[in-house]
Design a protein around this motif. Structure first.
Motif, PDB file in Angstrom:
ATOM      1  N   ALA A  25       0.828  -1.212   0.000  1.00  0.00           N
ATOM      2  CA  ALA A  25       0.000   0.000   0.000  1.00  0.00           C
ATOM      3  C   ALA A  25       0.861   1.260   0.000  1.00  0.00           C
ATOM      4  O   ALA A  25       0.606   2.195  -0.769  1.00  0.00           O
ATOM      5  CB  ALA A  25      -0.932  -0.009   1.212  1.00  0.00           C
ATOM      6  N   ARG A  26       1.876   1.297   0.840  1.00  0.00           N
ATOM      7  CA  ARG A  26       2.707   2.502   0.938  1.00  0.00           C
ATOM      8  C   ARG A  26       3.545   2.715  -0.314  1.00  0.00           C
ATOM      9  O   ARG A  26       3.712   3.853  -0.763  1.00  0.00           O
ATOM     10  CB  ARG A  26       3.563   2.447   2.192  1.00  0.00           C
ATOM     11  N   VAL A  27       4.047   1.654  -0.908  1.00  0.00           N
ATOM     12  CA  VAL A  27       4.795   1.796  -2.161  1.00  0.00           C
ATOM     13  C   VAL A  27       3.849   2.274  -3.266  1.00  0.00           C
ATOM     14  O   VAL A  27       4.177   3.188  -4.029  1.00  0.00           O
ATOM     15  CB  VAL A  27       5.504   0.476  -2.541  1.00  0.00           C
ATOM     16  N   GLY A  28       2.672   1.688  -3.347  1.00  0.00           N
ATOM     17  CA  GLY A  28       1.688   2.115  -4.351  1.00  0.00           C
ATOM     18  C   GLY A  28       1.278   3.562  -4.169  1.00  0.00           C
ATOM     19  O   GLY A  28       1.150   4.313  -5.150  1.00  0.00           O
ATOM     20  N   GLN A  29       1.073   3.989  -2.936  1.00  0.00           N
ATOM     21  CA  GLN A  29       0.709   5.380  -2.655  1.00  0.00           C
ATOM     22  C   GLN A  29       1.818   6.336  -3.100  1.00  0.00           C
ATOM     23  O   GLN A  29       1.533   7.408  -3.643  1.00  0.00           O
ATOM     24  CB  GLN A  29       0.419   5.565  -1.165  1.00  0.00           C
ATOM     25  N   ALA A  30       3.053   5.954  -2.880  1.00  0.00           N
ATOM     26  CA  ALA A  30       4.176   6.809  -3.279  1.00  0.00           C
ATOM     27  C   ALA A  30       4.232   6.953  -4.795  1.00  0.00           C
ATOM     28  O   ALA A  30       4.461   8.062  -5.318  1.00  0.00           O
ATOM     29  CB  ALA A  30       5.491   6.244  -2.747  1.00  0.00           C
ATOM     30  N   ILE A  31       4.013   5.861  -5.514  1.00  0.00           N
ATOM     31  CA  ILE A  31       4.025   5.910  -6.977  1.00  0.00           C
ATOM     32  C   ILE A  31       2.891   6.799  -7.475  1.00  0.00           C
ATOM     33  O   ILE A  31       3.087   7.670  -8.329  1.00  0.00           O
ATOM     34  CB  ILE A  31       3.927   4.487  -7.567  1.00  0.00           C
ATOM     35  N   THR A  32       1.699   6.601  -6.932  1.00  0.00           N
ATOM     36  CA  THR A  32       0.542   7.384  -7.361  1.00  0.00           C
ATOM     37  C   THR A  32       0.727   8.861  -7.027  1.00  0.00           C
ATOM     38  O   THR A  32       0.447   9.730  -7.859  1.00  0.00           O
ATOM     39  CB  THR A  32      -0.744   6.839  -6.723  1.00  0.00           C
ATOM     40  N   ALA A  33       1.196   9.163  -5.828  1.00  0.00           N
ATOM     41  CA  ALA A  33       1.390  10.557  -5.425  1.00  0.00           C
ATOM     42  C   ALA A  33       2.417  11.253  -6.316  1.00  0.00           C
ATOM     43  O   ALA A  33       2.274  12.432  -6.638  1.00  0.00           O
ATOM     44  CB  ALA A  33       1.818  10.629  -3.961  1.00  0.00           C
ATOM     45  N   SER A  34       3.437  10.528  -6.716  1.00  0.00           N
ATOM     46  CA  SER A  34       4.515  11.115  -7.507  1.00  0.00           C
ATOM     47  C   SER A  34       4.172  11.241  -8.990  1.00  0.00           C
ATOM     48  O   SER A  34       4.588  12.198  -9.639  1.00  0.00           O
ATOM     49  CB  SER A  34       5.769  10.263  -7.341  1.00  0.00           C
ATOM     50  N   THR A  98       3.983   4.224 -24.904  1.00  0.00           N
ATOM     51  CA  THR A  98       4.195   5.446 -25.665  1.00  0.00           C
ATOM     52  C   THR A  98       5.320   6.237 -25.003  1.00  0.00           C
ATOM     53  O   THR A  98       5.803   5.869 -23.920  1.00  0.00           O
ATOM     54  CB  THR A  98       2.921   6.303 -25.668  1.00  0.00           C
ATOM     55  N   ASP A  99       5.727   7.337 -25.628  1.00  0.00           N
ATOM     56  CA  ASP A  99       6.725   8.198 -24.995  1.00  0.00           C
ATOM     57  C   ASP A  99       6.213   8.689 -23.642  1.00  0.00           C
ATOM     58  O   ASP A  99       6.962   8.734 -22.666  1.00  0.00           O
ATOM     59  CB  ASP A  99       7.067   9.391 -25.893  1.00  0.00           C
ATOM     60  N   ARG A 100       4.935   9.029 -23.589  1.00  0.00           N
ATOM     61  CA  ARG A 100       4.331   9.463 -22.320  1.00  0.00           C
ATOM     62  C   ARG A 100       4.409   8.348 -21.275  1.00  0.00           C
ATOM     63  O   ARG A 100       4.707   8.589 -20.106  1.00  0.00           O
ATOM     64  CB  ARG A 100       2.895   9.881 -22.567  1.00  0.00           C
ATOM     65  N   GLY A 101       4.124   7.114 -21.691  1.00  0.00           N
ATOM     66  CA  GLY A 101       4.193   5.976 -20.784  1.00  0.00           C
ATOM     67  C   GLY A 101       5.610   5.717 -20.308  1.00  0.00           C
ATOM     68  O   GLY A 101       5.843   5.398 -19.136  1.00  0.00           O
ATOM     69  N   ARG A 102       6.580   5.852 -21.196  1.00  0.00           N
ATOM     70  CA  ARG A 102       7.984   5.650 -20.822  1.00  0.00           C
ATOM     71  C   ARG A 102       8.451   6.724 -19.834  1.00  0.00           C
ATOM     72  O   ARG A 102       9.148   6.427 -18.867  1.00  0.00           O
ATOM     73  CB  ARG A 102       8.875   5.648 -22.068  1.00  0.00           C
ATOM     74  N   THR A 103       8.043   7.956 -20.064  1.00  0.00           N
ATOM     75  CA  THR A 103       8.405   9.048 -19.155  1.00  0.00           C
ATOM     76  C   THR A 103       7.782   8.821 -17.780  1.00  0.00           C
ATOM     77  O   THR A 103       8.454   8.981 -16.745  1.00  0.00           O
ATOM     78  CB  THR A 103       7.954  10.397 -19.741  1.00  0.00           C
ATOM     79  N   ALA A 104       6.522   8.440 -17.761  1.00  0.00           N
ATOM     80  CA  ALA A 104       5.841   8.172 -16.487  1.00  0.00           C
ATOM     81  C   ALA A 104       6.502   7.004 -15.763  1.00  0.00           C
ATOM     82  O   ALA A 104       6.656   7.030 -14.537  1.00  0.00           O
ATOM     83  CB  ALA A 104       4.364   7.881 -16.737  1.00  0.00           C
ATOM     84  N   THR A 105       6.910   5.991 -16.498  1.00  0.00           N
ATOM     85  CA  THR A 105       7.569   4.830 -15.897  1.00  0.00           C
ATOM     86  C   THR A 105       8.895   5.226 -15.265  1.00  0.00           C
ATOM     87  O   THR A 105       9.218   4.790 -14.152  1.00  0.00           O
ATOM     88  CB  THR A 105       7.789   3.722 -16.945  1.00  0.00           C
ATOM     89  N   ALA A 106       9.668   6.040 -15.947  1.00  0.00           N
ATOM     90  CA  ALA A 106      10.959   6.480 -15.405  1.00  0.00           C
ATOM     91  C   ALA A 106      10.750   7.235 -14.093  1.00  0.00           C
ATOM     92  O   ALA A 106      11.477   7.001 -13.116  1.00  0.00           O
ATOM     93  CB  ALA A 106      11.692   7.353 -16.428  1.00  0.00           C
ATOM     94  N   SER A 107       9.766   8.117 -14.038  1.00  0.00           N
ATOM     95  CA  SER A 107       9.470   8.855 -12.803  1.00  0.00           C
ATOM     96  C   SER A 107       8.965   7.912 -11.713  1.00  0.00           C
ATOM     97  O   SER A 107       9.328   8.045 -10.543  1.00  0.00           O
ATOM     98  CB  SER A 107       8.430   9.934 -13.061  1.00  0.00           C
ATOM     99  N   ALA A 108       8.125   6.976 -12.101  1.00  0.00           N
ATOM    100  CA  ALA A 108       7.560   6.032 -11.130  1.00  0.00           C
ATOM    101  C   ALA A 108       8.632   5.128 -10.544  1.00  0.00           C
ATOM    102  O   ALA A 108       8.572   4.777  -9.361  1.00  0.00           O
ATOM    103  CB  ALA A 108       6.466   5.194 -11.792  1.00  0.00           C
ATOM    104  N   ARG A 109       9.622   4.762 -11.340  1.00  0.00           N
ATOM    105  CA  ARG A 109      10.705   3.916 -10.828  1.00  0.00           C
ATOM    106  C   ARG A 109      11.485   4.622  -9.732  1.00  0.00           C
ATOM    107  O   ARG A 109      11.935   3.998  -8.766  1.00  0.00           O
ATOM    108  CB  ARG A 109      11.632   3.500 -11.961  1.00  0.00           C
ATOM    109  N   ILE A 110      11.668   5.935  -9.871  1.00  0.00           N
ATOM    110  CA  ILE A 110      12.369   6.697  -8.838  1.00  0.00           C
ATOM    111  C   ILE A 110      11.550   6.697  -7.552  1.00  0.00           C
ATOM    112  O   ILE A 110      12.078   6.454  -6.460  1.00  0.00           O
ATOM    113  CB  ILE A 110      12.653   8.135  -9.339  1.00  0.00           C
ATOM    114  N   ALA A 111      10.251   6.954  -7.661  1.00  0.00           N
ATOM    115  CA  ALA A 111       9.370   6.933  -6.485  1.00  0.00           C
ATOM    116  C   ALA A 111       9.319   5.538  -5.876  1.00  0.00           C
ATOM    117  O   ALA A 111       9.330   5.383  -4.650  1.00  0.00           O
ATOM    118  CB  ALA A 111       7.967   7.397  -6.876  1.00  0.00           C
ATOM    119  N   HIS A 112       9.273   4.525  -6.721  1.00  0.00           N
ATOM    120  CA  HIS A 112       9.243   3.134  -6.280  1.00  0.00           C
ATOM    121  C   HIS A 112      10.494   2.810  -5.464  1.00  0.00           C
ATOM    122  O   HIS A 112      10.418   2.279  -4.352  1.00  0.00           O
ATOM    123  CB  HIS A 112       9.119   2.222  -7.499  1.00  0.00           C
ATOM    124  N   ALA A 113      11.651   3.156  -6.020  1.00  0.00           N
ATOM    125  CA  ALA A 113      12.915   2.844  -5.340  1.00  0.00           C
ATOM    126  C   ALA A 113      12.992   3.540  -3.987  1.00  0.00           C
ATOM    127  O   ALA A 113      13.360   2.914  -2.977  1.00  0.00           O
ATOM    128  CB  ALA A 113      14.099   3.252  -6.223  1.00  0.00           C
TER     129      ALA A 113
END
Length: 145
Positions: A25-34, A98-113
């Protein structure tokens, strides 16, 4: 009928469920918030971005352990938001970020880590029996998979 769990076994089972639920839950919340991505979005996008070639929709469903209909609904929502594109052929459908999806994934990986480090890794011993036990649990049991 098999014996029921003892009180101590039930306590440990309950602790395990609460701990894993809290971490997820906390990891998911961090990804969503970011990033605004849901955990389902993140799960699909990371697998899509990491694939050497656009994965087949069925392969994604298998990797995620989702039904085809669940994945199809998730992909439709993601496609509407411009995160992925699907390409259909007579025999299969593939999914590509898409490029948008790749950009969002890169940001989400930082929040995830950052969240995994804070919520899990900083609160558990780096070495020792805890992680050896987790490794054993993660291994397929005889007769499974």
């Amino acid at each position: 009928m098999a014996d029921l769990l003892t009180l101590d076994e039930m306590r440990r089972w309950d602790l395990w469920k609460r701990a894993t639920d809290e971490v997820w839950a906390r990891v998911g919340q961090a990804i969503t918030a970011s990033t605004g991505l849901s955990t389902a979005d993140f799960a699909v996008l990371t697998r899509t971005v990491e694939a050497a070639a656009p994965p087949r929709q069925q392969d994604l469903a298998d990797q995620l352990g989702w039904s085809r209909s669940r994945l199809s609904r998730q992909l439709a929502r993601m496609e509407e938001r411009g995160l992925i594109i699907r390409t259909a052929t007579p025999t299969t459908s593939t999914v590509e970020a898409t490029d948008r999806g790749r950009t969002a994934t890169a940001s989400a990986r930082i929040a995830h880590a950052a969240s995994v480090r804070t919520v899990l890794l900083a609160r558990t011993p780096e070495h020792g029996e805890f992680w050896r036990s987790i490794e054993r649990l993660a291994e397929a049991q005889p007769g499974e998979k």
